[in-house]
Design an enzyme around this catalytic site. Structure first.
Site, PDB file in Angstrom:
ATOM      1  N   SER A   1       0.960  -1.143   0.054  1.00  0.00           N
ATOM      2  CA  SER A   1      -0.009  -0.129  -0.014  1.00  0.00           C
ATOM      3  C   SER A   1       0.957   1.336  -0.070  1.00  0.00           C
ATOM      4  CB  SER A   1      -1.010   0.161   1.434  1.00  0.00           C
ATOM      5  OG  SER A   1      -1.875  -0.974   1.187  1.00  0.00           O
TER       6      SER A   1
ATOM      7  N   GLN B   1      -9.245   2.759  -0.558  1.00  0.00           N
ATOM      8  CA  GLN B   1      -8.823   3.105  -1.931  1.00  0.00           C
ATOM      9  C   GLN B   1      -9.614   4.169  -2.132  1.00  0.00           C
ATOM     10  OE1 GLN B   1      -8.978  -0.739  -4.230  1.00  0.00           O
ATOM     11  NE2 GLN B   1      -7.139  -1.516  -3.448  1.00  0.00           N
TER      12      GLN B   1
ATOM     13  N   ASP C   1      -7.182  -8.042   4.259  1.00  0.00           N
ATOM     14  CA  ASP C   1      -6.611  -8.782   3.316  1.00  0.00           C
ATOM     15  C   ASP C   1      -5.874 -10.102   3.994  1.00  0.00           C
ATOM     16  OD1 ASP C   1      -6.967  -6.943   1.418  1.00  0.00           O
ATOM     17  OD2 ASP C   1      -5.017  -5.974   1.786  1.00  0.00           O
TER      18      ASP C   1
HETATM   19  C1  S3P Z   1      -5.725  -1.004  -0.113  1.00  0.00           C
HETATM   20  C2  S3P Z   1      -7.064  -0.846   0.425  1.00  0.00           C
HETATM   21  C3  S3P Z   1      -7.878  -2.113   0.809  1.00  0.00           C
HETATM   22  C4  S3P Z   1      -7.039  -3.394   0.645  1.00  0.00           C
HETATM   23  C5  S3P Z   1      -6.264  -3.490  -0.353  1.00  0.00           C
HETATM   24  C6  S3P Z   1      -5.033  -2.287  -0.413  1.00  0.00           C
HETATM   25  C7  S3P Z   1      -5.117   0.335  -0.185  1.00  0.00           C
HETATM   26  O1  S3P Z   1      -8.533  -2.224  -0.084  1.00  0.00           O
HETATM   27  O2  S3P Z   1      -7.955  -4.588   0.690  1.00  0.00           O
HETATM   28  O3  S3P Z   1      -5.303  -4.565  -0.593  1.00  0.00           O
HETATM   29  O4  S3P Z   1      -3.771   0.056  -0.509  1.00  0.00           O
HETATM   30  O5  S3P Z   1      -5.409   1.454  -0.170  1.00  0.00           O
HETATM   31  P1  S3P Z   1     -10.194  -1.554   0.066  1.00  0.00           P
HETATM   32  O6  S3P Z   1      -9.684   0.068  -0.234  1.00  0.00           O
HETATM   33  O7  S3P Z   1     -10.961  -1.911  -0.987  1.00  0.00           O
HETATM   34  O8  S3P Z   1     -10.766  -1.791   1.218  1.00  0.00           O
END
Ligand code: S3P
Length: 448
Positions: free
Chosen positions: A24, A173, A323
């Site tokens: 991330s 996200q 995750d």
């Molecule tokens: C992430 C947010 C999460 C996570 C993904 C990475 C990020 O998703 O599951 O693997 O780096 O912002 P969501 O925003 O859909 O919850």
């Protein structure tokens, strides 16, 4: 090679390792450094399938990136930021491959550009819902076309206005896409999060001089003066990814008499759900050398094998460990009694439907698991049978099946395991260094 062969683990796992950098944070570091005024330095950046897709996309927007390959799993990057308005149109569609974070965050940035762009990805990514970012970005004035709310996304230049947006589900996200578009909008952009979605974007923006405020579930970009924001360059070392650490962690918690240490793991509170979920089962995990790396809390983790018992997981813990639920399910196979997770319907819109695909693959390997609309229950303890499994091109599923294989009675073969490098390059070598009995096998040596 894309087939992974795992033998029943007969010896304890031992050793000290550092898993690769946080995915991330690595995505965000490249995108935000591209928008900075000046040169950013990023150490221990993660060269994985997903993050490399983001790096390539950013390069094709005219951003010079100098790479020093310090190892196969950690690169040092020097990025010449172009300022908020210095990106150039890409000659071809931006291909984010399997990277949902890459596509959704870039959509926020591209909505603010003075040129058009197309954001696309693999067939897998083309199946994932994009309405969740298209709706708020369109509310801000973005001009986005996408058939059935799926990639490819075509974005044309417009002027953006700030909005106050209540996210229906807690998603980092979505929050990040809106905040990044907010850098280009008139007014103060505000996002309400119904749960503790990861906050790496906010931390990084703060480190770059943006006033990111938080109160009562709202996050907003506070404007102190009229005009454009200017992002200062980044100078950061990426912490090791807790999402990758989760695999050796669960392996050591479940293979009898194991003890391992994982160094410099990112322990941002929005990401530590897996530790709480394992501790709720009685796992023996200790935290040492707490410090800060790149504006993020980090520490060394030591985990020792111990007897596990069933636990019930829901609410904020699910958001903080979304995750890691597939690998938590593997730990649950070794726990006495039922282990249940609910309020986790988001799992169905990840790389694959991580409820039904996980349940199907675990059942195939002899695990008793019941599927629910918003979660699953693992009935433990069980010695998995081993056999043939498939990652379904999902990196976290591939690694979860590999760890399950260590606990099985017979060999396990995981097909389509090359996707593991989407987030954890060197996974097999790292596990081997701890003494794990797994290896890649040539495609022509196996039959389906
Ligand atoms: C992430 C947010 C999460 C996570 C993904 C990475 C990020 O998703 O599951 O693997 O780096 O912002 P969501 O925003 O859909 O919850």
């Amino acid at each position: 090679m894309s087939q992974l062969l795992i033998h029943p683990q007969k010896t304890p796992l031992r050793g000290t390792i550092t898993v690769p950098g946080d995915k991330s944070i690595s995505h965000r570091a490249v995108m935000l450094a591209a928008l900075a005024e000046g040169t950013s330095h990023i150490r221990r950046w993660l060269p994985a399938g997903d993050t490399l897709a983001t790096l390539t996309a950013v390069q094709s927007l005219g951003v010079p990136i100098y790479i020093e390959k310090t190892s196969d799993t950690a690169w040092d990057l020097t990025i010449e930021g172009q300022g908020l308005h210095g990106l150039r149109p890409s000659p071809a569609p931006l291909n984010l491959r399997n990277a949902g974070t890459g596509l959704r965050l870039l959509a926020g940035i591209m909505s603010g550009q003075r040129f058009s762009s197309v954001l696309d990805g693999s067939e897998q990514l083309r199946h994932r819902p994009m309405g969740r970012i298209i709706r708020p970005l369109t509310e801000m004035g973005a001009d986005i076309t996408a058939e059935n709310g799926r990639a490819p996304l075509t974005i044309h230049p417009t002027n953006l206005q700030a909005i106050s947006y209540r996210m229906p589900v807690a998603s980092a996200q979505v929050k990040s896409a809106i905040l990044l578009a907010g850098l280009y909008a008139t007014g103060e952009t505000r996002v309400y999060q119904p749960g503790p979605a990861r906050d790496h974007t906010e931390r990084m923006l703060r480190a770059m001089g943006v006033n990111v405020r938080e109160a009562a579930g709202w996050v907003w970009l506070e404007r102190l003066e009229i005009g454009d924001w200017r992002l200062e360059p980044l100078d950061l070392t990426v912490p090791a990814d807790i999402s990758s650490a989760a695999f050796p962690l669960v392996a050591a918690a479940t293979v009898p008499h194991s003890q391992i240490t994982l160094e410099n793991v990112g322990l941002n509170e929005t990401r530590t759900g897996i530790l709480a979920m394992l501790q709720a089962m009685g796992a023996n995990i200790s935290v040492q050398n707490e410090r800060e790396t790149g504006g993020e809390p980090t520490a060394d983790l030591t985990v020792c094998f111990d007897e596990l018992h069933g636990a019930e997981i829901g609410g904020a813990l699910v958001v903080r460990g979304i995750d890691e639920l597939p690998i938590w399910a593997v730990a649950a196979t070794q726990a006495a009694g039922d282990s249940a997770v609910r309020e986790a319907a988001e799992l169905r819109v990840k790389e694959v439907d991580r409820i039904s695909v996980l349940a199907g693959e675990l059942q195939q390997l002899g695990v008793d698991i019941t599927e629910f609309t918003d979660g699953f229950t693992v009935h433990g303890p069980v010695r998995p049978s081993g056999g043939v499994a498939d990652s379904h091109d999902d990196h976290r599923l591939g690694m979860s099946l590999a760890i399950l294989g260590l606990l099985a009675q017979n060999d396990t073969l995981v097909h389509d395991a090359a996707c593991i490098a989407d987030s954890f390059p060197g996974f097999v070598e790292t596990m081997q260094a701890l003494g794990a009995s797994m290896e890649w096998v040539a495609d022509d040596k196996v039959t389906r």
